[in-house]
Design an enzyme around this catalytic site. Sequence first.
Site, PDB file in Angstrom:
ATOM      1  N   ALA A 104       0.840  -1.282   0.121  1.00 43.51           N
ATOM      2  CA  ALA A 104       0.086  -0.051  -0.013  1.00 43.51           C
ATOM      3  C   ALA A 104       0.852   1.401   0.018  1.00 43.51           C
ATOM      4  CB  ALA A 104      -0.951   0.098   1.057  1.00 43.51           C
ATOM      5  N   ALA A 105       2.233   1.396  -0.207  1.00 47.90           N
ATOM      6  CA  ALA A 105       2.873   2.313   0.015  1.00 47.90           C
ATOM      7  C   ALA A 105       2.403   3.241  -1.353  1.00 47.90           C
ATOM      8  CB  ALA A 105       4.553   2.239  -0.401  1.00 47.90           C
ATOM      9  N   GLY A 106       2.405   2.595  -2.687  1.00 48.81           N
ATOM     10  CA  GLY A 106       1.832   3.063  -3.788  1.00 48.81           C
ATOM     11  C   GLY A 106       0.486   3.774  -3.913  1.00 48.81           C
ATOM     12  N   ASP A 107      -0.431   2.963  -3.084  1.00 44.75           N
ATOM     13  CA  ASP A 107      -1.927   3.716  -2.816  1.00 44.75           C
ATOM     14  C   ASP A 107      -1.768   4.849  -1.791  1.00 44.75           C
ATOM     15  OD1 ASP A 107      -2.528   1.245  -4.071  1.00 44.75           O
ATOM     16  OD2 ASP A 107      -2.694   0.099  -2.351  1.00 44.75           O
TER      17      ASP A 107
HETATM   18  O1  RIB Z   1      -1.662  -2.144  -2.981  1.00 48.07           O
HETATM   19  C1  RIB Z   1      -1.673  -3.107  -2.091  1.00 48.07           C
HETATM   20  C2  RIB Z   1      -3.096  -3.748  -2.192  1.00 48.07           C
HETATM   21  O2  RIB Z   1      -3.088  -4.694  -3.186  1.00 48.07           O
HETATM   22  C3  RIB Z   1      -3.443  -4.784  -0.971  1.00 48.07           C
HETATM   23  O3  RIB Z   1      -4.143  -4.050   0.065  1.00 48.07           O
HETATM   24  C4  RIB Z   1      -4.291  -5.907  -1.513  1.00 48.07           C
HETATM   25  O4  RIB Z   1      -5.604  -5.689  -1.125  1.00 48.07           O
HETATM   26  C5  RIB Z   1      -4.050  -5.699  -2.968  1.00 48.07           C
HETATM   27  O5  RIB Z   1      -5.266  -5.230  -3.636  1.00 48.07           O
END
Ligand code: RIB
Length: 308
Positions: A254-257
């Site tokens: 989730a760093a990119g998110d």
């Molecule tokens: O980008 C990370 C995410 O990728 C995780 O939370 C997982 O659910 C996948 O969708």
Amino acid sequence: MSHAVTVTGSLNMDFVVQVERLPAPGETTMGSGFKMIPGGKGANQACAAGRLAQDTAVRMVGRVGHDPFADHLKASLAAAGVDVNHVIATRSEPTGVALIWVEKAGQNSIVVAPGANGELTPADIESGKQAYQEAKCALFQLETPLEAVAAALKAARAAGAETVLDPAPARPLPDEVLSAVDLLTPNESEACILLGRAPERVGFAEAAQMARELRALGPKAVIVKLGDQGCYYSGPDGEMAVEGFRVQAVDTTAAGDTFNGALAVALTEGQEMRAALRFANAAAAISVTRLGAQASIPSRAEVEEFLA
Ligand code: RIB
């Protein structure tokens, strides 16, 4: 004035196990510290935007199943201040899940079973298009069907929002999608895949070249995310490399998110691109120091303290 960020995408329950090293094909290895943590690329971006927003409303558009995971995922977003009224329940599929192995050095491997995320349709987008009203920034990824992403990009553009596509998981994209994107934000391996090359680690010079090549495919601007190196921006207003922050990595999930959610908030607040990229790099760096997806996303105060 438009002050909202609308995120269209996936919601997953992440099943996370820590491992010494990833198992080889056919091998059983022992892991530890099993946890269920709210995730999904779309929901993570919404969660990041919600935690980091000050005066910006954040909305989530997506699909979940009719099960306890759905309630848990919506509660996690609501606690981050995200409006979940456009998250639809479907009875035919379970809520999406992701199986995640995290190695000691913080790298991970992820397998997603999309479940209800795969049921998001252009008709859902049409019937929920008020979710894009007054959105200054609309965020997208590729864990929901491409037809739904294409319809949502159109709805967001029609509402006057700036469209930001995180092309993850990477796949070749049609012109219809690429030309509806204002800002494309691949990481280095996604950039390689979009350009039909084998994924590799790159520096700023190669990232600059890839960003220009990707802009030629349709997006108005491109940010290539380079992990702890930082990121490279190429747009109609110029180009810039913005250095990242080196931290002790625990888990890069989730760093990119987190980067994208933070970027959307900063741009919606009217921050200049360089400041917005620094803010996004800082939020992503903090997330890497903690385990899990939404569990790792920092608050506004933490990012401001980090930057100070
Ligand atoms: O980008 C990370 C995410 O990728 C995780 O939370 C997982 O659910 C996948 O969708």
